[in-house]
Design a protein around this motif. Structure first.
Motif, PDB file in Angstrom:
ATOM      1  N   THR A   1       4.454  12.143  -6.164  1.00  0.00           N
ATOM      2  CA  THR A   1       5.247  12.725  -7.338  1.00  0.00           C
ATOM      3  C   THR A   1       4.341  11.992  -8.606  1.00  0.00           C
ATOM      4  O   THR A   1       4.135  12.463  -9.598  1.00  0.00           O
ATOM      5  CB  THR A   1       6.329  12.290  -7.555  1.00  0.00           C
ATOM      6  N   SER A   2       4.067  10.899  -8.364  1.00  0.00           N
ATOM      7  CA  SER A   2       3.330   9.874  -9.623  1.00  0.00           C
ATOM      8  C   SER A   2       1.925  10.547 -10.006  1.00  0.00           C
ATOM      9  O   SER A   2       1.591  10.134 -11.032  1.00  0.00           O
ATOM     10  CB  SER A   2       3.391   8.357  -9.121  1.00  0.00           C
ATOM     11  N   VAL A   3       1.256  11.381  -9.127  1.00  0.00           N
ATOM     12  CA  VAL A   3      -0.105  11.477  -9.463  1.00  0.00           C
ATOM     13  C   VAL A   3      -0.367  13.087  -9.443  1.00  0.00           C
ATOM     14  O   VAL A   3      -1.354  13.749  -9.741  1.00  0.00           O
ATOM     15  CB  VAL A   3      -1.123  10.948  -8.369  1.00  0.00           C
TER      16      VAL A   3
ATOM     17  N   ARG B   1       0.734  -1.134   0.138  1.00  0.00           N
ATOM     18  CA  ARG B   1      -0.097  -0.067   0.011  1.00  0.00           C
ATOM     19  C   ARG B   1       1.087   1.445  -0.239  1.00  0.00           C
ATOM     20  O   ARG B   1       1.786   1.442   0.834  1.00  0.00           O
ATOM     21  CB  ARG B   1      -0.758  -0.065   1.192  1.00  0.00           C
ATOM     22  N   GLU B   2       0.412   2.334  -0.983  1.00  0.00           N
ATOM     23  CA  GLU B   2       1.390   3.531  -0.930  1.00  0.00           C
ATOM     24  C   GLU B   2       0.364   4.588  -0.737  1.00  0.00           C
ATOM     25  O   GLU B   2      -0.473   4.630  -1.122  1.00  0.00           O
ATOM     26  CB  GLU B   2       2.210   3.465  -2.497  1.00  0.00           C
ATOM     27  N   PHE B   3       1.236   5.848  -0.557  1.00  0.00           N
ATOM     28  CA  PHE B   3       0.688   7.183  -0.204  1.00  0.00           C
ATOM     29  C   PHE B   3       0.181   7.709  -1.506  1.00  0.00           C
ATOM     30  O   PHE B   3       0.955   7.567  -2.679  1.00  0.00           O
ATOM     31  CB  PHE B   3       1.510   8.052   0.368  1.00  0.00           C
ATOM     32  N   VAL B   4      -0.914   8.289  -1.736  1.00  0.00           N
ATOM     33  CA  VAL B   4      -1.461   9.087  -2.862  1.00  0.00           C
ATOM     34  C   VAL B   4      -1.465  10.512  -2.615  1.00  0.00           C
ATOM     35  O   VAL B   4      -0.746  11.179  -3.421  1.00  0.00           O
ATOM     36  CB  VAL B   4      -2.750   8.359  -3.455  1.00  0.00           C
ATOM     37  N   CYS B   5      -2.287  10.887  -1.676  1.00  0.00           N
ATOM     38  CA  CYS B   5      -2.267  12.123  -1.299  1.00  0.00           C
ATOM     39  C   CYS B   5      -3.156  12.422   0.095  1.00  0.00           C
ATOM     40  O   CYS B   5      -3.584  11.358   0.418  1.00  0.00           O
ATOM     41  CB  CYS B   5      -3.094  12.959  -2.416  1.00  0.00           C
ATOM     42  N   ALA B   6      -3.038  13.706   0.393  1.00  0.00           N
ATOM     43  CA  ALA B   6      -3.626  14.087   1.825  1.00  0.00           C
ATOM     44  C   ALA B   6      -4.079  15.331   1.760  1.00  0.00           C
ATOM     45  O   ALA B   6      -3.410  16.277   0.898  1.00  0.00           O
ATOM     46  CB  ALA B   6      -2.459  13.858   2.944  1.00  0.00           C
TER      47      ALA B   6
ATOM     48  N   LEU C   1     -11.539  12.553  -4.279  1.00  0.00           N
ATOM     49  CA  LEU C   1     -10.270  12.147  -5.082  1.00  0.00           C
ATOM     50  C   LEU C   1     -10.819  12.102  -6.516  1.00  0.00           C
ATOM     51  O   LEU C   1     -11.397  11.341  -7.088  1.00  0.00           O
ATOM     52  CB  LEU C   1      -9.280  10.888  -4.699  1.00  0.00           C
ATOM     53  N   GLN C   2     -10.375  13.199  -7.309  1.00  0.00           N
ATOM     54  CA  GLN C   2     -10.665  13.583  -8.590  1.00  0.00           C
ATOM     55  C   GLN C   2      -9.426  12.872  -9.402  1.00  0.00           C
ATOM     56  O   GLN C   2      -8.240  13.494  -9.100  1.00  0.00           O
ATOM     57  CB  GLN C   2     -10.898  14.847  -9.089  1.00  0.00           C
ATOM     58  N   MET C   3      -9.692  11.817 -10.335  1.00  0.00           N
ATOM     59  CA  MET C   3      -8.512  11.370 -10.881  1.00  0.00           C
ATOM     60  C   MET C   3      -8.569  11.612 -12.585  1.00  0.00           C
ATOM     61  O   MET C   3      -9.818  11.227 -12.928  1.00  0.00           O
ATOM     62  CB  MET C   3      -8.602   9.759 -10.596  1.00  0.00           C
ATOM     63  N   ASN C   4      -7.827  12.405 -12.986  1.00  0.00           N
ATOM     64  CA  ASN C   4      -7.768  12.571 -14.463  1.00  0.00           C
ATOM     65  C   ASN C   4      -6.474  11.968 -15.123  1.00  0.00           C
ATOM     66  O   ASN C   4      -5.415  11.546 -14.473  1.00  0.00           O
ATOM     67  CB  ASN C   4      -7.834  13.941 -14.635  1.00  0.00           C
ATOM     68  N   SER C   5      -6.544  11.907 -16.605  1.00  0.00           N
ATOM     69  CA  SER C   5      -5.500  11.365 -17.105  1.00  0.00           C
ATOM     70  C   SER C   5      -4.935  10.030 -16.770  1.00  0.00           C
ATOM     71  O   SER C   5      -3.845   9.950 -16.479  1.00  0.00           O
ATOM     72  CB  SER C   5      -4.336  12.351 -17.342  1.00  0.00           C
ATOM     73  N   LEU C   6      -5.956   9.042 -16.300  1.00  0.00           N
ATOM     74  CA  LEU C   6      -5.554   7.759 -15.785  1.00  0.00           C
ATOM     75  C   LEU C   6      -4.702   6.912 -16.647  1.00  0.00           C
ATOM     76  O   LEU C   6      -5.015   7.064 -17.979  1.00  0.00           O
ATOM     77  CB  LEU C   6      -6.822   7.114 -15.368  1.00  0.00           C
TER      78      LEU C   6
END
Length: 123
Positions: free
Chosen positions: A62-64, A45-50, A81-86
């Motif tokens: 950095t990856s997102v 499990r890895e961090f995405v954002c906060a 969590l809005q995810m674009n350019s997936l």
């Protein structure tokens, strides 16, 4: 007892968008800093954002960065969590978490976790 429930996952083609939601109950969400993590197949499990309690400060992996946006509506006790350019490499189970450590980026910074929602990005 604080409960965290994610929703909004699904399957999308590369380049597409999805918006995940995270509902917090049992205590007002403004009591917590909130984070999104993900677990890709065969990976930890890895961090995405906060996002901070007020929503005024955010932190991204950095990856997102530049593609994902975290936001919150404390009146609705909900984090988004809005995810674009997936990309296909964004395929993972996405977890929402609540904690008291400001903008924490490790699992131990968070006290309450949801069960996750699957996001699949096809190429």
């Amino acid at each position: 007892q604080v409960q965290v429930v994610e929703s909004g996952g699904g399957t999308v083609q590369a380049g597409g968008s999805l918006r995940l939601s995270c509902a917090v109950s049992g205590r007002t969400s403004s009591s917590y800093h909130m984070g999104w993590f993900r677990q890709r197949p065969g990976k930890e499990r890895e961090f995405v954002c906060a996002i901070s309690r007020s929503g005024g400060v955010t932190n991204y992996a950095t990856s997102v960065k530049g593609r994902f946006t975290i936001s919150r509506d404390n009146a609705k006790n909900t984090v988004y969590l809005q995810m674009n350019s997936l990309k296909p490499e964004d395929t993972a189970v996405y977890y929402c978490a609540a904690g008291v450590s400001p903008l924490g980026n490790i699992l131990y910074d968070y006290d309450y976790w949801g069960r996750g929602t699957q996001v699949t990005v096809s190429s």
